[in-house]
Enzyme design. Structure first.
Site, PDB file in Angstrom:
ATOM      1  N   LYS A  28      25.795 -69.671 -45.279  1.00 46.32           N
ATOM      2  CA  LYS A  28      24.474 -69.058 -44.868  1.00 46.32           C
ATOM      3  C   LYS A  28      23.818 -68.844 -45.841  1.00 46.32           C
ATOM      4  CE  LYS A  28      22.629 -64.592 -43.653  1.00 46.32           C
ATOM      5  NZ  LYS A  28      23.101 -63.524 -43.082  1.00 46.32           N
ATOM      6  N   SER A  78      19.307 -61.984 -39.021  1.00 41.44           N
ATOM      7  CA  SER A  78      19.088 -62.582 -40.502  1.00 41.44           C
ATOM      8  C   SER A  78      19.663 -64.227 -39.930  1.00 41.44           C
ATOM      9  CB  SER A  78      19.230 -62.064 -41.410  1.00 41.44           C
ATOM     10  OG  SER A  78      20.607 -61.699 -41.588  1.00 41.44           O
ATOM     11  N   SER A  85      22.734 -58.835 -37.895  1.00 45.62           N
ATOM     12  CA  SER A  85      22.253 -60.046 -38.136  1.00 45.62           C
ATOM     13  C   SER A  85      23.347 -61.384 -38.024  1.00 45.62           C
ATOM     14  CB  SER A  85      21.945 -59.792 -40.374  1.00 45.62           C
ATOM     15  OG  SER A  85      21.299 -59.453 -40.354  1.00 45.62           O
TER      16      SER A  85
END
Length: 216
Positions: free
Chosen positions: A98, A178, A202
């Site tokens: 990420k 997210s 997320s």
């Protein structure tokens, strides 16, 4: 550190290791195939990079590629040939990271255009995050960094720095957030597994939207 992954039975029927087959194998089978000499880390990483480029064109799930990925794969192959054992439990396994985890020489933006521009001017992060170091110590090979929502604040899939991430199952839909890029990448077999983060959903939200398991 939160993890996206697939689960499969431990045993599998031996089959020719085409791209389609490689993309379907779980971590344990990929590592064992390398130990047996059926496939190399270079073969596996090259296969996943081909897939990742296709999925990037469709979903915009990646923010940048890891330029040393093929060099890391060659290092795994040399280690196995010279010592007769894998580097670790993730030997030669392609993975994705990420955006907000630091990787040396690559941008950390949190989805912010100002951070992207600053990172471009400074040459990227100065070091790898501890999570990335731990994965590499076990033989994992990061191939790309993945998109996320701005500041990790929403359940949507977009940000000003890199744009929207689209759902690989239906590009008219969102991945959720997210950790939007991880959901799209793992959900489309463009990554064996990836790491995201989760405070208010997320990881759980993109995992649910993209059909994968998320572990916290």
């Amino acid at each position: 550190m939160d993890l996206y992954c697939f689960f499969y039975p431990l045993e599998a029927e031996p089959m020719p290791l085409t791209d389609e087959k490689l993309l379907s194998l779980p971590i344990t089978h990929l590592v064992q195939a390398q130990i047996r000499g059926d496939v190399s880390a270079v073969d596996i990483v090259a296969c996943y990079l081909r897939r990742a480029e296709q999925i990037q064109a469709a979903t915009n799930c990646f923010t940048c590629w890891v330029p040393e990925a093929m060099d890391e794969a060659r290092r795994c192959d040399r280690h196995l040939a010279e010592r007769g054992k894998p580097l670790g439990r993730l030997h030669g396994i392609p993975c994705t990271i990420k955006d907000h985890y630091a990787m040396k020489g690559l941008p950390v933006t949190m989805g912010l255009k100002t951070m992207r521009d600053r990172m471009s001017a400074s040459g990227g992060a100065r070091h790898d995050a501890v999570a990335v170091l731990a994965l590499r110590a076990e033989g994992a090979i990061p191939i790309a960094k993945t998109n996320m929502t701005q500041h990790g604040d929403t359940w949507g899939g977009g940000n000003p720095a890199y744009g929207d991430t689209l759902n690989p199952w239906n590009t008219l839909r969102t991945t959720g957030g997210s950790s939007s890029g991880e959901g799209a990448a793992v959900g489309s077999s463009a990554s064996v597994f990836g790491i995201g983060s989760d405070v208010g959903g997320s990881v759980r939200c993109p995992a649910a939207f993209c059909g994968v398991a998320g572990l916290k």
